[in-house]
Every structure is written in C-alpha cells, then in structure tokens.
Design an enzyme around this catalytic site. Structure first.
Site, PDB file in Angstrom:
ATOM      1  N   SER A 159       0.829  -1.201   0.000  1.00 48.83           N
ATOM      2  CA  SER A 159       0.000   0.000   0.000  1.00 48.83           C
ATOM      3  C   SER A 159       0.875   1.267   0.000  1.00 48.83           C
ATOM      4  CB  SER A 159      -0.949  -0.034   1.189  1.00 48.83           C
ATOM      5  OG  SER A 159      -1.887   1.009   1.113  1.00 48.83           O
ATOM      6  N   ASP A 318      -1.374   1.632  -4.211  1.00 52.00           N
ATOM      7  CA  ASP A 318      -2.168   0.477  -4.682  1.00 52.00           C
ATOM      8  C   ASP A 318      -3.612   0.867  -4.966  1.00 52.00           C
ATOM      9  OD1 ASP A 318      -2.743   0.776  -1.927  1.00 52.00           O
ATOM     10  OD2 ASP A 318      -3.330  -1.320  -1.754  1.00 52.00           O
ATOM     11  N   ASP A 320      -6.192   1.909  -3.330  1.00 54.97           N
ATOM     12  CA  ASP A 320      -7.371   1.570  -2.525  1.00 54.97           C
ATOM     13  C   ASP A 320      -7.800   2.731  -1.626  1.00 54.97           C
ATOM     14  OD1 ASP A 320      -5.333   1.367  -0.633  1.00 54.97           O
ATOM     15  OD2 ASP A 320      -5.998  -0.558   0.173  1.00 54.97           O
ATOM     16  N   ARG A 321      -7.019   3.805  -1.604  1.00 56.14           N
ATOM     17  CA  ARG A 321      -7.387   4.983  -0.807  1.00 56.14           C
ATOM     18  C   ARG A 321      -7.501   6.199  -1.725  1.00 56.14           C
ATOM     19  NH1 ARG A 321      -4.973   4.299   5.018  1.00 56.14           N
ATOM     20  NH2 ARG A 321      -4.304   2.135   4.931  1.00 56.14           N
ATOM     21  N   THR A 394     -11.374  -1.088  14.067  1.00 50.70           N
ATOM     22  CA  THR A 394     -10.582  -0.370  13.072  1.00 50.70           C
ATOM     23  C   THR A 394     -10.141  -1.295  11.948  1.00 50.70           C
ATOM     24  OG1 THR A 394      -9.737   0.953  14.887  1.00 50.70           O
ATOM     25  CG2 THR A 394      -8.608   1.158  12.783  1.00 50.70           C
ATOM     26  N   GLU A 418     -13.334   4.668   6.620  1.00 51.64           N
ATOM     27  CA  GLU A 418     -12.453   4.850   7.775  1.00 51.64           C
ATOM     28  C   GLU A 418     -11.690   6.151   7.589  1.00 51.64           C
ATOM     29  OE1 GLU A 418      -9.666   1.646   8.054  1.00 51.64           O
ATOM     30  OE2 GLU A 418      -8.751   2.047   6.110  1.00 51.64           O
TER      31      GLU A 418
END
Length: 607
Positions: A159, A318, A320-321, A394, A418
């Site tokens: 990540s 990666d 994903d955020r 979390t 999140e």
C-alpha cells in the site's frame, strides 16, 4: 568463542532453515543469499539478528514487512511458506492473485515475483489460479473473488508503506479480508509447515500450466461495468466544466482512474506527469502516502495552477485509498481529512439512493458503516434520515465482513469508510476502493458545480444540518514495545490499582472508558465490551462529558501510537471557533497527561 561469532553461527543455522525432520534447504534467490553472505562477511550481527531472530506476524489480513533475507522479511522463502499454509487452509476452488509495482533490486524481491511464486504453490497442488498479467489496484482482487466465485484472493502490496516494504493481503471466499479464526490458523500453521514443497519454486512451469488463467481483460471490463450503477448524473458529467487533477503517486492508479472517469462520462482528469507511471523508488515524495497531505500533493497543486483546475484527487500506490483537495476562494488549497471526505461521500451516496427510492419504508433496510476511530458524522445523518449506522473495529477487514453479513441478510450497504482515507462506495468490492471513490467524487463535484457550490460549502451544509463533527487525528512514533506497553498499562492502573482508568484529563471530565485490548467497557451493564477484543494490539477509547471522544491505539503495520479525537455538537450549535478551541485544548491535555511524550521519548508526527 566470541559471543558475536556464536551468534553468527546461530544465524547461519537459521539461514540453512533446518526443518523439524532434520532436512536442510537453502533459499534459491541468489540475491537474497548474497545479501546474507555479505552481512556475515562484515560481521553485522545486529543486522543479521534483525533479519533472523523473529518471524513476520500474520496480522492485519496478512503480512507486511521490509523486503530482504530472513524470517522477519518479505522474500521468496517466506512467501512460499505462507502460501503453502493458505492453500492448506482453503476450501476447494480457485484463487486470484494480483500485485502492485513494488521492487527491491538488492534482494531480488518484487511484487510480481512474489505473486508468481504464490501462483506456483497453488498450481503445484492442482488449484486453478487467476493471476493478473499486469499490475492492478488492490480492489480488483476482492472484486474478482466475488465476480468469479473463487475461494480466496491474494494481493501482493504494501500500500502506502516506505519503498523497501512489501505485503501479502488475503481475502476469503466472501470477498472480504480474512479475520479470525482463519488468520490465527494461518499464523500458527506457518511454524509447523516451514519446508517448501519442491514444486513451489517452479514459477516457469507454473506459468505454462493450463491451470493458470489471466483475468485482466475480463475483470477490467466487468469492474467498470459494475461501478456504473453508481453513476446517476451522466448528462451533468458530460457537460461539466470542472477541471480535476489526479495523481497516482508513482503507483498503479493512473490507468484505472482514467477508465473510471470514462465509465462515468466525466472529462479525463489531468494527470501529474512526474507521478503517473509506476516507480518503486517513489522519487518525488518522501512518503508515498496521500494521507500525509500537502507534501505529497505539491506537484498536483502546481499542475492544477497551470491548468486552472480547482480539485485534486490522489490515490495511494495500490489505489485503494483516495485523498481530495480543493482550491479555496483565498487561493489556498484545502486538503480534506478522511473524516470530512467520509461526510461528503456518505451524504452523496444517501442522496443518490434517496432519489431512486420513493418508498419511505425502504430506508429501514439501508446501512452505513464506519470504524470506531472514525468520525461519528454518519451516525448523525442516520439519526435524522432513518437508516442504520454501525461501528466496527478499526480496519476494512471488519467493515467488509460486517457488510457481507448484512448483504447476506438482504440489507443494502450503501457506504463504509475509515478516517485513513478509505471508502467503500460499492458493495461490488467489500474493501476500500480508491478507483470507484475517485469517479463518484468526480460526479459529486460536477453536480455541486451546477448548484454553484463547492465541496467546502457542501461540507458546511452537512454540518449545519446534522451537527458539527470536528476531528483532530495524529500520531507519535515509537519503536520501543516496552514503552508502548508501559504507557497503556499506566492508563489501566491510573490510581495505582488494577483496572482503575482515569476519571479526568486535565480540566476535562471522563464519562466512559472502553478498552478493546482487555474487553472492558464502562458503558455496558456487565462492563464487558460488545465489539471484539484483541490482546495483540492496544486500543483505549475515552468519552468526555463535553461530547468529546478520544481513542489511543497502536498501528498494526507501522511503529506508531495513533490518536483520534472528535467533538460532536448537536445540530444548531454552529460556533465552530469555540468547538475547535475546545478540541485543541482537549488534545493538548491528552498529549500532556496520557502520552507524556518527553518522558516516553516519543517522536511527534513529522511536519
């Protein structure tokens, strides 16, 4: 014998990897072998101890560590050992394997090589493998698990970690990251199954196997088809005059975000040329993490100024955020926090759903989720609009699995987020997804422009309607586990007696305490926490009489003690200056009284 030489012999014995049956096997990557030989030659005892004295923990849905030799690092041998155990744990069926662009030339390790080795392990035991032929975003792996009905997915990525790191992320047949008991079972079994199967090294043979398929083209088509169900304003998108900049921060996101914008009929975002192509060195940034804010976005802001763009979107390596920044009327750039973007996307997802669903009773079937350290803004929206809101532990492994449970019950899971800039806007991917979130954010921005509004103005409107939620999150760096344990133990024995938590912090009175390490929750009649607990990580939440909430926790992947604070005001209380001052004072009190950074020699977050 000199103690240092004795240690070298022990390390060499470990390096030969003797099994419980007395067999000896050598790592087969010559670069990894060469690194160890060089360290032995130099007498680098401490460096060798760091590599060999412990084994990587199978933690947050998998592994994450530096690439290099030894049991504590990501390398060919540890990848094979882990994959063999994952295979043993699986039910019958195929697996999908994806990878990012990370590489570590000194050790010969790379995401692509690790993915090939994992594929060889599965194929050696007759398991069909869908191995992506090129780099792919992390969300494509859980999407593929669900789309093809596979029994597991593996994504090789670290990540947003530093460039020397890599990781191994595992998804189960339900499309979500693995949780207990599967993760614990894998962790325990690795030690019992250290010997590589001979065929596990045979990547060339595996790549020729009829059991190997490449899902790249099919999944590329199906993913962008799936996310189009969240496109609700195609005509606005086509005619939008909003200019948007996108950076993939030297990761995999560029091609996929361009395709996502195309799927929504949005004009393609301007790409930051210096950062759009994958580069494992991450040469233009100190940290490849958009969560760090302006430092990562410097080149994006410069491009936006040249092109007259007012919004910047940034993915982590990666993809994903997602981070978002907007140019303000003052000319300054505002980087939205993960909580602020969560409020905006949550509002938008509900607004779009509401337009499509005229049945007033349908809202009772709708759910939104967030992690316990994230803003409670979705709770505020849910209370007024009538849908359900739930908190989880979390991490998206908890939200993804809870979403799966709800979907299996026939519920609608509209959104989950999140605070660490992770958003799940589509139940096609039961994990955070920065690609779909980028396109959905693009449409939201285009829609707001038709109302002569901006993201900042809409965020204010959300807070005015549902109550201001002011948050402040940061962390301290600490490499000493003894200090971390001492810090949290002090909070659990605050008055010198066992299980005596603090009742105040400076001038702030504490009304409730929840400790998800020990399972204590003063809000419950039995004093037992409802959420799952884990002794392997530290996490304490304090609720204050003034409406403040603060959570202190350790990171599962980095040497950090994090804190998350929020002040939740009732709708109508719009004295933002006062709220921010109250939260600043609360954070100062927590840092001084609970963290004690000088006494504990904690390093603050780098500016």
């Amino acid at each position: 014998m000199h103690p240092g030489h004795r240690m070298l012999l022990i390390i060499l014995d470990l390096f030969l990897c003797k099994t419980t049956r007395g067999h000896v096997f050598l790592p087969q990557n010559p670069k990894t072998v060469s690194m160890v030989q060089e360290l032995v030659k130099e007498g680098a005892v401490e460096a060798l101890k760091k590599c060999f004295s412990s084994r990587m923990e199978f933690g947050t849905a998998g592994l994450r560590a530096a690439m290099g030799p030894g049991t504590s690092c990501m390398n060919d041998l540890t990848i094979i050992q882990t994959t063999q155990v994952v295979l043993i744990t699986l039910r019958s069926g195929g697996v999908v394997i994806g990878y990012d662009a990370r590489a570590h030339p000194p050790s010969g390790g790379s995401s692509k090589r690790f993915a090939s080795l994992a594929a060889a392990v599965f194929i050696s035991r007759g398991v069909p493998v869908h191995l992506f032929s090129d780099i792919t975003p992390t969300p494509f792996v859980p999407f593929t698990v669900l789309h093809l009905g596979l029994c597991a997915g593996i994504m090789v990525t670290a990540s947003h970690n530093p460039k020397q790191d890599n990781g191994y992320k595992v998804y189960w047949e339900n499309g979500a990251q693995i949780v207990s008991p599967h993760d614990k079972g894998i962790s325990q079994s690795i030690e019992e199954n250290l010997e590589p199967w001979p065929e596990s090294w045979s990547t060339e043979e595996a790549l020729k196997s009829p059991l190997l398929k490449d899902p790249y083209q099919d999944i590329h088509t199906q993913y962008f088809k799936a996310i189009q169900k969240h496109c609700h304003h195609r005509d606005i998108n086509k005619s939008s005059k909003v200019k948007i900049v996108h950076t993939s921060v030297h990761g995999v996101g560029h091609t996929f975000v361009q395709s996502a914008f195309k799927a929504f009929d949005l004009h393609p975002p301007y790409a930051v040329e210096e950062q759009k192509d994958p580069d494992p060195e991450f040469p233009t940034v100190k940290y490849p993490n958009p969560e760090e804010g302006e430092g990562v976005l410097t080149l994006s802001f410069a491009l936006a100024e040249r092109e007259g763009a007012t919004v910047v979107l940034a993915n982590d390596p990666d993809a994903d955020r997602l981070a978002v920044a907007e140019k303000q009327e003052s000319g300054q750039w505002r980087v939205f926090s993960g909580n602020e973007l969560g409020a905006l996307l949550g509002w938008w997802m509900f607004r779009c759903w509401e337009k499509l669903n005229s049945d007033a009773a349908a809202v009772k079937n709708v759910y939104m989720l967030s992690s316990t350290v994230s803003s409670k803004i979705l709770r505020g929206i849910a209370l007024k609009e009538g849908f359900h809101f739930e908190e989880t532990l979390t991490g998206f492994k908890w939200m993804g699995n809870r979403a799966r449970d709800l979907l299996d019950q026939g519920k609608t899971v509209l959104f989950a987020f999140e605070e660490a800039i992770g958003y799940m806007c589509s139940s096609s991917v039961l994990d955070k997804d920065g690609v779909s979130a980028a396109a959905i954010a693009g449409e939201m921005i285009s829609y707001l422009a038709t109302k002569s509004s901006s993201l900042s103005q809409q965020l204010t409107a959300i807070y005015e309607e549902y109550g201001y939620h002011i948050s402040k999150n940061s962390y301290f760096i600490c490499h000493d586990q003894d200090v971390i344990h001492s810090l949290f133990d002090r909070l659990r024995n605050y008055s010198g007696q066992k299980d005596s938590y603090p009742t105040e912090c400076g001038r702030f009175s504490i009304s409730a305490v929840r400790d998800l390490t020990t399972g204590y929750d003063s809000n419950q009649p039995s004093n037992k926490a409802v959420l799952p607990t884990s002794r392997s990580s530290q996490m304490i939440t304090f609720t204050f009489s003034n409406g403040g909430v603060a959570t202190m926790r350790t990171s599962g992947t980095e040497p950090k003690i994090k804190y998350y604070t929020e002040l939740c005001a009732a709708p109508g209380n719009s004295n933002v200056t006062h709220l921010k001052k109250e939260l600043d004072d609360l954070v100062d009190a927590i840092v001084d009284n609970f963290f004690e950074p000088e006494k504990n020699k904690l390093q603050p977050k780098p500016e």
